[in-house]
Design a protein around this motif. Structure first.
Motif, PDB file in Angstrom:
ATOM      1  N   GLY A   1       0.795  -1.230   0.000  1.00  0.00           N
ATOM      2  CA  GLY A   1       0.000   0.000   0.000  1.00  0.00           C
ATOM      3  C   GLY A   1       0.823   1.273   0.000  1.00  0.00           C
ATOM      4  O   GLY A   1       0.277   2.371   0.049  1.00  0.00           O
ATOM      5  N   SER A   2       2.137   1.128  -0.085  1.00  0.00           N
ATOM      6  CA  SER A   2       3.017   2.294  -0.024  1.00  0.00           C
ATOM      7  C   SER A   2       3.391   2.791  -1.416  1.00  0.00           C
ATOM      8  O   SER A   2       3.257   2.081  -2.420  1.00  0.00           O
ATOM      9  CB  SER A   2       4.302   1.942   0.723  1.00  0.00           C
ATOM     10  OG  SER A   2       5.041   0.971   0.005  1.00  0.00           O
ATOM     11  N   GLN A   3       3.888   4.019  -1.444  1.00  0.00           N
ATOM     12  CA  GLN A   3       4.412   4.557  -2.694  1.00  0.00           C
ATOM     13  C   GLN A   3       5.626   3.761  -3.147  1.00  0.00           C
ATOM     14  O   GLN A   3       5.875   3.585  -4.338  1.00  0.00           O
ATOM     15  CB  GLN A   3       4.786   6.032  -2.525  1.00  0.00           C
ATOM     16  CG  GLN A   3       5.121   6.737  -3.838  1.00  0.00           C
ATOM     17  CD  GLN A   3       5.272   8.229  -3.684  1.00  0.00           C
ATOM     18  OE1 GLN A   3       4.682   8.839  -2.804  1.00  0.00           O
ATOM     19  NE2 GLN A   3       6.061   8.827  -4.551  1.00  0.00           N
ATOM     20  N   LEU A   4       6.365   3.243  -2.177  1.00  0.00           N
ATOM     21  CA  LEU A   4       7.510   2.400  -2.505  1.00  0.00           C
ATOM     22  C   LEU A   4       7.079   1.154  -3.288  1.00  0.00           C
ATOM     23  O   LEU A   4       7.747   0.736  -4.231  1.00  0.00           O
ATOM     24  CB  LEU A   4       8.222   1.969  -1.227  1.00  0.00           C
ATOM     25  CG  LEU A   4       9.118   3.000  -0.539  1.00  0.00           C
ATOM     26  CD1 LEU A   4       9.578   2.480   0.813  1.00  0.00           C
ATOM     27  CD2 LEU A   4      10.312   3.350  -1.402  1.00  0.00           C
ATOM     28  N   GLN A   5       5.949   0.565  -2.885  1.00  0.00           N
ATOM     29  CA  GLN A   5       5.450  -0.601  -3.603  1.00  0.00           C
ATOM     30  C   GLN A   5       5.154  -0.233  -5.063  1.00  0.00           C
ATOM     31  O   GLN A   5       5.498  -0.977  -5.985  1.00  0.00           O
ATOM     32  CB  GLN A   5       4.174  -1.154  -2.950  1.00  0.00           C
ATOM     33  CG  GLN A   5       3.679  -2.417  -3.641  1.00  0.00           C
ATOM     34  CD  GLN A   5       2.300  -2.870  -3.176  1.00  0.00           C
ATOM     35  OE1 GLN A   5       1.555  -2.109  -2.561  1.00  0.00           O
ATOM     36  NE2 GLN A   5       1.962  -4.110  -3.467  1.00  0.00           N
ATOM     37  N   GLU A   6       4.550   0.938  -5.247  1.00  0.00           N
ATOM     38  CA  GLU A   6       4.219   1.380  -6.598  1.00  0.00           C
ATOM     39  C   GLU A   6       5.484   1.625  -7.420  1.00  0.00           C
ATOM     40  O   GLU A   6       5.557   1.261  -8.597  1.00  0.00           O
ATOM     41  CB  GLU A   6       3.385   2.661  -6.534  1.00  0.00           C
ATOM     42  CG  GLU A   6       2.878   3.131  -7.879  1.00  0.00           C
ATOM     43  CD  GLU A   6       1.926   4.303  -7.763  1.00  0.00           C
ATOM     44  OE1 GLU A   6       1.585   4.884  -8.811  1.00  0.00           O
ATOM     45  OE2 GLU A   6       1.525   4.644  -6.647  1.00  0.00           O
ATOM     46  N   GLU A   7       6.493   2.229  -6.801  1.00  0.00           N
ATOM     47  CA  GLU A   7       7.724   2.552  -7.518  1.00  0.00           C
ATOM     48  C   GLU A   7       8.525   1.308  -7.895  1.00  0.00           C
ATOM     49  O   GLU A   7       9.101   1.230  -8.970  1.00  0.00           O
ATOM     50  CB  GLU A   7       8.569   3.501  -6.674  1.00  0.00           C
ATOM     51  CG  GLU A   7       7.972   4.898  -6.593  1.00  0.00           C
ATOM     52  CD  GLU A   7       8.644   5.780  -5.549  1.00  0.00           C
ATOM     53  OE1 GLU A   7       9.447   5.259  -4.750  1.00  0.00           O
ATOM     54  OE2 GLU A   7       8.367   6.984  -5.540  1.00  0.00           O
ATOM     55  N   PHE A   8       8.529   0.314  -7.015  1.00  0.00           N
ATOM     56  CA  PHE A   8       9.306  -0.892  -7.277  1.00  0.00           C
ATOM     57  C   PHE A   8       8.548  -1.943  -8.085  1.00  0.00           C
ATOM     58  O   PHE A   8       9.145  -2.683  -8.858  1.00  0.00           O
ATOM     59  CB  PHE A   8       9.778  -1.524  -5.969  1.00  0.00           C
ATOM     60  CG  PHE A   8      10.873  -0.754  -5.280  1.00  0.00           C
ATOM     61  CD1 PHE A   8      12.025  -0.400  -5.947  1.00  0.00           C
ATOM     62  CD2 PHE A   8      10.737  -0.384  -3.953  1.00  0.00           C
ATOM     63  CE1 PHE A   8      13.041   0.296  -5.310  1.00  0.00           C
ATOM     64  CE2 PHE A   8      11.741   0.313  -3.307  1.00  0.00           C
ATOM     65  CZ  PHE A   8      12.899   0.664  -3.984  1.00  0.00           C
ATOM     66  N   PHE A   9       7.208  -2.018  -7.888  1.00  0.00           N
ATOM     67  CA  PHE A   9       6.435  -3.101  -8.496  1.00  0.00           C
ATOM     68  C   PHE A   9       5.335  -2.613  -9.440  1.00  0.00           C
ATOM     69  O   PHE A   9       4.567  -3.419  -9.961  1.00  0.00           O
ATOM     70  CB  PHE A   9       5.810  -3.972  -7.392  1.00  0.00           C
ATOM     71  CG  PHE A   9       6.832  -4.668  -6.538  1.00  0.00           C
ATOM     72  CD1 PHE A   9       7.403  -5.858  -6.940  1.00  0.00           C
ATOM     73  CD2 PHE A   9       7.228  -4.120  -5.332  1.00  0.00           C
ATOM     74  CE1 PHE A   9       8.346  -6.503  -6.139  1.00  0.00           C
ATOM     75  CE2 PHE A   9       8.168  -4.749  -4.516  1.00  0.00           C
ATOM     76  CZ  PHE A   9       8.737  -5.944  -4.931  1.00  0.00           C
ATOM     77  N   GLU A  10       5.236  -1.305  -9.616  1.00  0.00           N
ATOM     78  CA  GLU A  10       4.266  -0.690 -10.530  1.00  0.00           C
ATOM     79  C   GLU A  10       2.823  -1.040 -10.185  1.00  0.00           C
ATOM     80  O   GLU A  10       1.965  -1.182 -11.055  1.00  0.00           O
ATOM     81  CB  GLU A  10       4.582  -1.067 -11.981  1.00  0.00           C
ATOM     82  CG  GLU A  10       5.939  -0.567 -12.443  1.00  0.00           C
ATOM     83  CD  GLU A  10       6.221  -0.868 -13.903  1.00  0.00           C
ATOM     84  OE1 GLU A  10       5.465  -1.690 -14.491  1.00  0.00           O
ATOM     85  OE2 GLU A  10       7.158  -0.291 -14.446  1.00  0.00           O
ATOM     86  N   LYS A  11       2.568  -1.202  -8.885  1.00  0.00           N
ATOM     87  CA  LYS A  11       1.200  -1.371  -8.411  1.00  0.00           C
ATOM     88  C   LYS A  11       1.158  -0.953  -6.940  1.00  0.00           C
ATOM     89  O   LYS A  11       2.176  -0.982  -6.233  1.00  0.00           O
ATOM     90  CB  LYS A  11       0.709  -2.810  -8.558  1.00  0.00           C
ATOM     91  CG  LYS A  11       1.451  -3.834  -7.716  1.00  0.00           C
ATOM     92  CD  LYS A  11       0.845  -5.218  -7.912  1.00  0.00           C
ATOM     93  CE  LYS A  11       1.569  -6.266  -7.063  1.00  0.00           C
ATOM     94  NZ  LYS A  11       0.966  -7.613  -7.225  1.00  0.00           N
ATOM     95  N   ARG A  12      -0.016  -0.536  -6.503  1.00  0.00           N
ATOM     96  CA  ARG A  12      -0.172  -0.065  -5.128  1.00  0.00           C
ATOM     97  C   ARG A  12      -1.467  -0.638  -4.559  1.00  0.00           C
ATOM     98  O   ARG A  12      -2.555  -0.159  -4.850  1.00  0.00           O
ATOM     99  CB  ARG A  12      -0.184   1.459  -5.106  1.00  0.00           C
ATOM    100  CG  ARG A  12      -0.091   2.070  -3.710  1.00  0.00           C
ATOM    101  CD  ARG A  12       0.120   3.568  -3.821  1.00  0.00           C
ATOM    102  NE  ARG A  12       0.355   4.190  -2.529  1.00  0.00           N
ATOM    103  CZ  ARG A  12       0.728   5.454  -2.381  1.00  0.00           C
ATOM    104  NH1 ARG A  12       0.905   6.218  -3.452  1.00  0.00           N
ATOM    105  NH2 ARG A  12       0.925   5.956  -1.177  1.00  0.00           N
ATOM    106  N   GLU A  13      -1.327  -1.690  -3.777  1.00  0.00           N
ATOM    107  CA  GLU A  13      -2.494  -2.349  -3.204  1.00  0.00           C
ATOM    108  C   GLU A  13      -2.936  -1.626  -1.934  1.00  0.00           C
ATOM    109  O   GLU A  13      -2.135  -1.002  -1.243  1.00  0.00           O
ATOM    110  CB  GLU A  13      -2.145  -3.803  -2.873  1.00  0.00           C
ATOM    111  CG  GLU A  13      -1.646  -4.591  -4.071  1.00  0.00           C
ATOM    112  CD  GLU A  13      -0.982  -5.884  -3.662  1.00  0.00           C
ATOM    113  OE1 GLU A  13      -1.646  -6.931  -3.750  1.00  0.00           O
ATOM    114  OE2 GLU A  13       0.189  -5.847  -3.251  1.00  0.00           O
ATOM    115  N   LYS A  14      -4.198  -1.745  -1.632  1.00  0.00           N
ATOM    116  CA  LYS A  14      -4.717  -1.106  -0.410  1.00  0.00           C
ATOM    117  C   LYS A  14      -4.318  -1.922   0.818  1.00  0.00           C
ATOM    118  O   LYS A  14      -4.322  -3.144   0.802  1.00  0.00           O
ATOM    119  CB  LYS A  14      -6.247  -0.993  -0.483  1.00  0.00           C
ATOM    120  CG  LYS A  14      -6.738   0.024  -1.494  1.00  0.00           C
ATOM    121  CD  LYS A  14      -8.257   0.170  -1.427  1.00  0.00           C
ATOM    122  CE  LYS A  14      -8.741   1.232  -2.401  1.00  0.00           C
ATOM    123  NZ  LYS A  14     -10.223   1.393  -2.338  1.00  0.00           N
TER     124      LYS A  14
END
Length: 294
Positions: free
Chosen positions: A188-201
């Protein structure tokens, strides 16, 4: 002996194949005492005068450590906190004599800290970019851990400011490049989005792991190939890990739970896994009920 000389030299405890460095046994109850001392000492050596403001933007534990040390060393601590930080951390900072400013959603805490440092003629420590953060772990935590645990083959740690995994990881790699260093980022973090190109709740439980973009120190760890693997850890996994630690009599906080949970998953491939118990669950009484729900 002065009280800040009690920082560091924390014990390491083995639970099956996992070695836990008990950093909650530092004076204020977290590993952030190490970096606070290094950053303030560096500021002092660069000319920071007694009575001046020491300013930090933090998720809490660094603010507690900075407040404690600043007061001991004759400075005025001013701590900037995000709105969602647990009340217990705010209360402790106030009790230790720190001033608090709340950073509202949408505000840039770093820019505000820089502005306040200029206006008040103080210093902004800026832990996410301050190499003293890295050095504190490279020069103290890592050598301690390496001397306490023989034949480490894996080290796992949450992202946070990046200082811990960069400092310890670099030290370990210099001694044995085959040691696997695993970085945890919160679901759910911005880091998740930056590293894995997705952002889960997910619930924002892991304050110390950072839900924001990765820091300068973390980037250096990645650019220098210190990090071998990046894993996502959920709030539920962190709670389960915390409960598991409690069953062994270790009262680690939720970040320690996340570290332990992922370390357990690595046991098939690693014989001697090391990680950090950064703080204690005692710091989060308002969230104790989460453990009872699992």
């Amino acid at each position: 002996m002065q009280v800040f000389e009690l920082i560091g030299n924390t014990p390491t405890l083995r639970v099956e194949n996992i070695w836990l460095k008990l950093e909650f046994m530092n004076p204020t109850g977290s590993h952030k005492d190490r970096i606070a001392y290094y950053m303030i000492e560096e500021a002092k050596n660069k000319g920071l005068k007694k009575g001046r403001y020491v300013i930090e933007y933090t998720s809490g534990n660094t603010g507690i450590s900075v407040t404690w040390l600043s007061k001991l060393m004759g400075y005025k601590p001013l701590i900037l906190l995000p709105e969602n930080i647990v009340e217990e951390k705010r209360a402790l900072i106030k009790a230790l004599g720190g001033e608090i400013r709340i950073v509202k959603e949408g505000e840039d805490g770093h820019l505000l800290a820089e502005k306040l440092a200029e206006e008040l003629k103080g210093v902004y420590l800026h832990q996410t970019e301050n190499l003293a953060n890295f050095r504190a772990h490279y020069e103290t935590t890592a050598p301690e851990l390496f001397s306490q645990v023989k034949n480490i083959d894996c080290f796992v740690m949450g992202a946070g400011t990046g200082g811990t995994i960069y400092g310890i990881g670099k030290y370990l790699k210099a001694r044995n490049e085959k040691i696997k260093v695993v970085l945890l980022v919160p679901k759910g973090s911005q880091l998740q989005e930056e590293f894995f190109e997705k952002r889960e709740k997910d619930m924002e439980l892991l304050e110390g792991f950072s839900y924001h973009s990765y820091s300068k120190l973390l980037k250096k760890a990645i650019d220098e190939n210190i990090i071998d693997e990046i894993r996502v850890v959920s709030a539920e996994e962190a709670i389960k890990g915390t409960k598991m630690l409690m069953s062994y009599g270790i009262l680690g906080g939720f970040t320690a739970g996340a570290n332990f949970y992922q370390a357990k998953k690595m046991e098939k491939n690693c014989r001697n896994i090391a990680t950090i118990v950064a703080d204690s669950i005692i710091r989060y009484p308002s969230r104790m009920e989460l453990i009872q729900q699992i």
